[in-house]
Design a protein around this motif. Structure first.
Motif, PDB file in Angstrom:
ATOM      1  N   GLU A   1     -20.578  -8.258  -3.943  1.00  0.00           N
ATOM      2  CA  GLU A   1     -20.355  -8.552  -5.359  1.00  0.00           C
ATOM      3  C   GLU A   1     -18.867  -8.583  -5.652  1.00  0.00           C
ATOM      4  O   GLU A   1     -18.073  -7.947  -4.964  1.00  0.00           O
ATOM      5  N   VAL A   2     -18.505  -9.350  -6.667  1.00  0.00           N
ATOM      6  CA  VAL A   2     -17.123  -9.396  -7.132  1.00  0.00           C
ATOM      7  C   VAL A   2     -17.005  -8.401  -8.275  1.00  0.00           C
ATOM      8  O   VAL A   2     -17.889  -8.315  -9.133  1.00  0.00           O
ATOM      9  N   ASN A   3     -15.917  -7.639  -8.293  1.00  0.00           N
ATOM     10  CA  ASN A   3     -15.742  -6.608  -9.309  1.00  0.00           C
ATOM     11  C   ASN A   3     -14.829  -7.052 -10.445  1.00  0.00           C
ATOM     12  O   ASN A   3     -15.278  -7.290 -11.547  1.00  0.00           O
ATOM     13  N   GLU A   4     -13.529  -7.173 -10.164  1.00  0.00           N
ATOM     14  CA  GLU A   4     -12.579  -7.496 -11.220  1.00  0.00           C
ATOM     15  C   GLU A   4     -11.251  -7.939 -10.619  1.00  0.00           C
ATOM     16  O   GLU A   4     -11.030  -7.826  -9.419  1.00  0.00           O
ATOM     17  N   ILE A   5     -10.375  -8.425 -11.495  1.00  0.00           N
ATOM     18  CA  ILE A   5      -9.001  -8.720 -11.098  1.00  0.00           C
ATOM     19  C   ILE A   5      -8.158  -7.542 -11.570  1.00  0.00           C
ATOM     20  O   ILE A   5      -8.192  -7.180 -12.749  1.00  0.00           O
ATOM     21  N   LEU A   6      -7.440  -6.945 -10.634  1.00  0.00           N
ATOM     22  CA  LEU A   6      -6.599  -5.790 -10.947  1.00  0.00           C
ATOM     23  C   LEU A   6      -5.147  -6.097 -10.655  1.00  0.00           C
ATOM     24  O   LEU A   6      -4.842  -6.808  -9.703  1.00  0.00           O
ATOM     25  N   GLU A   7      -4.283  -5.515 -11.456  1.00  0.00           N
ATOM     26  CA  GLU A   7      -2.863  -5.567 -11.141  1.00  0.00           C
ATOM     27  C   GLU A   7      -2.527  -4.261 -10.439  1.00  0.00           C
ATOM     28  O   GLU A   7      -2.824  -3.177 -10.948  1.00  0.00           O
ATOM     29  N   ILE A   8      -1.967  -4.388  -9.258  1.00  0.00           N
ATOM     30  CA  ILE A   8      -1.574  -3.206  -8.490  1.00  0.00           C
ATOM     31  C   ILE A   8      -0.065  -3.266  -8.313  1.00  0.00           C
ATOM     32  O   ILE A   8       0.455  -4.191  -7.694  1.00  0.00           O
ATOM     33  N   SER A   9       0.610  -2.299  -8.879  1.00  0.00           N
ATOM     34  CA  SER A   9       2.075  -2.301  -8.808  1.00  0.00           C
ATOM     35  C   SER A   9       2.528  -2.029  -7.375  1.00  0.00           C
ATOM     36  O   SER A   9       1.841  -1.333  -6.622  1.00  0.00           O
ATOM     37  N   PRO A  10       3.678  -2.576  -6.999  1.00  0.00           N
ATOM     38  CA  PRO A  10       4.188  -2.391  -5.634  1.00  0.00           C
ATOM     39  C   PRO A  10       4.311  -0.915  -5.224  1.00  0.00           C
ATOM     40  O   PRO A  10       4.090  -0.585  -4.065  1.00  0.00           O
ATOM     41  N   ASP A  11       4.625  -0.029  -6.177  1.00  0.00           N
ATOM     42  CA  ASP A  11       4.744   1.382  -5.816  1.00  0.00           C
ATOM     43  C   ASP A  11       3.386   2.059  -5.600  1.00  0.00           C
ATOM     44  O   ASP A  11       3.322   3.173  -5.096  1.00  0.00           O
ATOM     45  N   ALA A  12       2.291   1.376  -5.951  1.00  0.00           N
ATOM     46  CA  ALA A  12       0.947   1.911  -5.717  1.00  0.00           C
ATOM     47  C   ALA A  12       0.330   1.353  -4.432  1.00  0.00           C
ATOM     48  O   ALA A  12      -0.831   1.611  -4.130  1.00  0.00           O
ATOM     49  N   ILE A  13       1.122   0.581  -3.688  1.00  0.00           N
ATOM     50  CA  ILE A  13       0.642   0.000  -2.432  1.00  0.00           C
ATOM     51  C   ILE A  13       1.271   0.759  -1.280  1.00  0.00           C
ATOM     52  O   ILE A  13       2.487   0.946  -1.233  1.00  0.00           O
ATOM     53  N   GLN A  14       0.410   1.209  -0.367  1.00  0.00           N
ATOM     54  CA  GLN A  14       0.872   2.011   0.759  1.00  0.00           C
ATOM     55  C   GLN A  14       0.446   1.370   2.070  1.00  0.00           C
ATOM     56  O   GLN A  14      -0.538   0.637   2.128  1.00  0.00           O
ATOM     57  N   LYS A  15       1.193   1.687   3.109  1.00  0.00           N
ATOM     58  CA  LYS A  15       0.821   1.231   4.451  1.00  0.00           C
ATOM     59  C   LYS A  15      -0.505   1.872   4.837  1.00  0.00           C
ATOM     60  O   LYS A  15      -0.835   2.966   4.386  1.00  0.00           O
ATOM     61  N   THR A  16      -1.217   1.195   5.695  1.00  0.00           N
ATOM     62  CA  THR A  16      -2.507   1.681   6.157  1.00  0.00           C
ATOM     63  C   THR A  16      -2.319   2.834   7.136  1.00  0.00           C
ATOM     64  O   THR A  16      -1.543   2.711   8.083  1.00  0.00           O
ATOM     65  N   PRO A  17      -3.032   3.941   6.919  1.00  0.00           N
ATOM     66  CA  PRO A  17      -2.945   5.013   7.914  1.00  0.00           C
ATOM     67  C   PRO A  17      -3.618   4.575   9.213  1.00  0.00           C
ATOM     68  O   PRO A  17      -4.445   3.666   9.219  1.00  0.00           O
ATOM     69  N   ASP A  18      -3.272   5.215  10.308  1.00  0.00           N
ATOM     70  CA  ASP A  18      -3.825   4.857  11.614  1.00  0.00           C
ATOM     71  C   ASP A  18      -5.241   5.379  11.812  1.00  0.00           C
ATOM     72  O   ASP A  18      -5.819   5.201  12.877  1.00  0.00           O
ATOM     73  N   PHE A  19      -5.809   6.016  10.814  1.00  0.00           N
ATOM     74  CA  PHE A  19      -7.159   6.551  10.932  1.00  0.00           C
ATOM     75  C   PHE A  19      -7.855   6.445   9.576  1.00  0.00           C
ATOM     76  O   PHE A  19      -7.230   6.118   8.579  1.00  0.00           O
ATOM     77  N   GLY A  20      -9.142   6.719   9.573  1.00  0.00           N
ATOM     78  CA  GLY A  20      -9.831   6.832   8.299  1.00  0.00           C
ATOM     79  C   GLY A  20     -10.653   5.625   7.887  1.00  0.00           C
ATOM     80  O   GLY A  20     -11.269   5.633   6.849  1.00  0.00           O
ATOM     81  N   THR A  21     -10.678   4.571   8.675  1.00  0.00           N
ATOM     82  CA  THR A  21     -11.490   3.414   8.332  1.00  0.00           C
ATOM     83  C   THR A  21     -12.118   2.859   9.589  1.00  0.00           C
ATOM     84  O   THR A  21     -11.576   2.996  10.682  1.00  0.00           O
ATOM     85  N   ASP A  22     -13.273   2.231   9.408  1.00  0.00           N
ATOM     86  CA  ASP A  22     -13.934   1.626  10.562  1.00  0.00           C
ATOM     87  C   ASP A  22     -13.652   0.130  10.650  1.00  0.00           C
ATOM     88  O   ASP A  22     -14.308  -0.588  11.376  1.00  0.00           O
ATOM     89  N   ILE A  23     -12.654  -0.322   9.906  1.00  0.00           N
ATOM     90  CA  ILE A  23     -12.235  -1.720   9.928  1.00  0.00           C
ATOM     91  C   ILE A  23     -11.020  -1.844  10.844  1.00  0.00           C
ATOM     92  O   ILE A  23     -10.145  -0.968  10.840  1.00  0.00           O
ATOM     93  N   ARG A  24     -10.970  -2.910  11.605  1.00  0.00           N
ATOM     94  CA  ARG A  24      -9.819  -3.130  12.484  1.00  0.00           C
ATOM     95  C   ARG A  24      -8.517  -3.048  11.687  1.00  0.00           C
ATOM     96  O   ARG A  24      -8.402  -3.633  10.613  1.00  0.00           O
ATOM     97  N   GLN A  25      -7.558  -2.352  12.234  1.00  0.00           N
ATOM     98  CA  GLN A  25      -6.281  -2.147  11.555  1.00  0.00           C
ATOM     99  C   GLN A  25      -5.569  -3.454  11.224  1.00  0.00           C
ATOM    100  O   GLN A  25      -4.931  -3.565  10.187  1.00  0.00           O
TER     101      GLN A  25
END
Length: 181
Positions: A107-131
């Motif tokens: 499903e599609v949720n919404e369009i969000l504005e995410i400020s650059p300071d709220a964007i972080q690099k992906t940690p090396d763990f914690g997800t089952d999606i390819r990095q």
């Protein structure tokens, strides 16, 4: 009948806007600049011997557009189609050419504005999606949203190579079974 939501009139401020959607109970997003439109699921034609992540092709105003089952591509099972399931039409670059492809999402949720300071690099763990499929992680209020690297997720070389390797592996295994080696 296919209903569509056209995403147009992009401005330079759109670079911090993301279309959020759900895939296998995870909230994800792509940059709004990569999105053309959102359409309901219509008739999809399965392409024989194509990668299993390719759910099929659709006819979009006379053009053949492949549709990727994003859940399957990310290593989860195939998407179960419901009344909220839809296709996000995106543009990505392949060999210096712009390509269109559909992403089948829960499903599609919404369009969000995410400020650059709220964007972080992906940690090396914690997800089952390819990095390499994850561009970054966006923080909105108290939740995290996976920001996908659309060019990597939709790598045509990889989509076609993986299926060819799988076919070769199955053929080799069958030959090995027959010869007993």
């Amino acid at each position: 009948m296919t209903q569509a939501l056209q995403i147009s009139g992009h401005t330079h401020d759109d670079a911090s806007q993301y279309l959020t959607f759900s895939v296998s109970k995870e909230e994800m997003a792509v940059c709004i600049l990569d999105v053309d439109e959102i359409i309901e699921i219509g008739d999809m034609t399965r392409v024989p011997m194509s990668n299993r992540s390719i759910r099929g092709v659709i006819n979009l105003r006379g053009n053949v557009v492949p549709v990727i089952d994003l859940s399957h591509r990310l290593g989860h099972g195939a998407t179960k189609v419901t009344k909220r399931t839809c296709i996000i039409l995106v543009n990505f670059t392949y060999e210096d050419e712009h390509q269109a492809m559909g992403l089948l999402v829960d499903e599609v949720n919404e369009i969000l504005e995410i400020s650059p300071d709220a964007i972080q690099k992906t940690p090396d763990f914690g997800t089952d999606i390819r990095q390499d499929f994850i561009e970054n992680i966006g923080r909105v209020d108290n939740r995290f949203i996976i920001l996908l690297n659309i060019d990597r997720v939709l790598s045509l070389d990889e989509l076609s190579t993986n299926e060819q390797l799988a076919l070769q592996h199955r053929a080799t295994a069958k030959l090995t079974d027959q010869t007993g080696e």
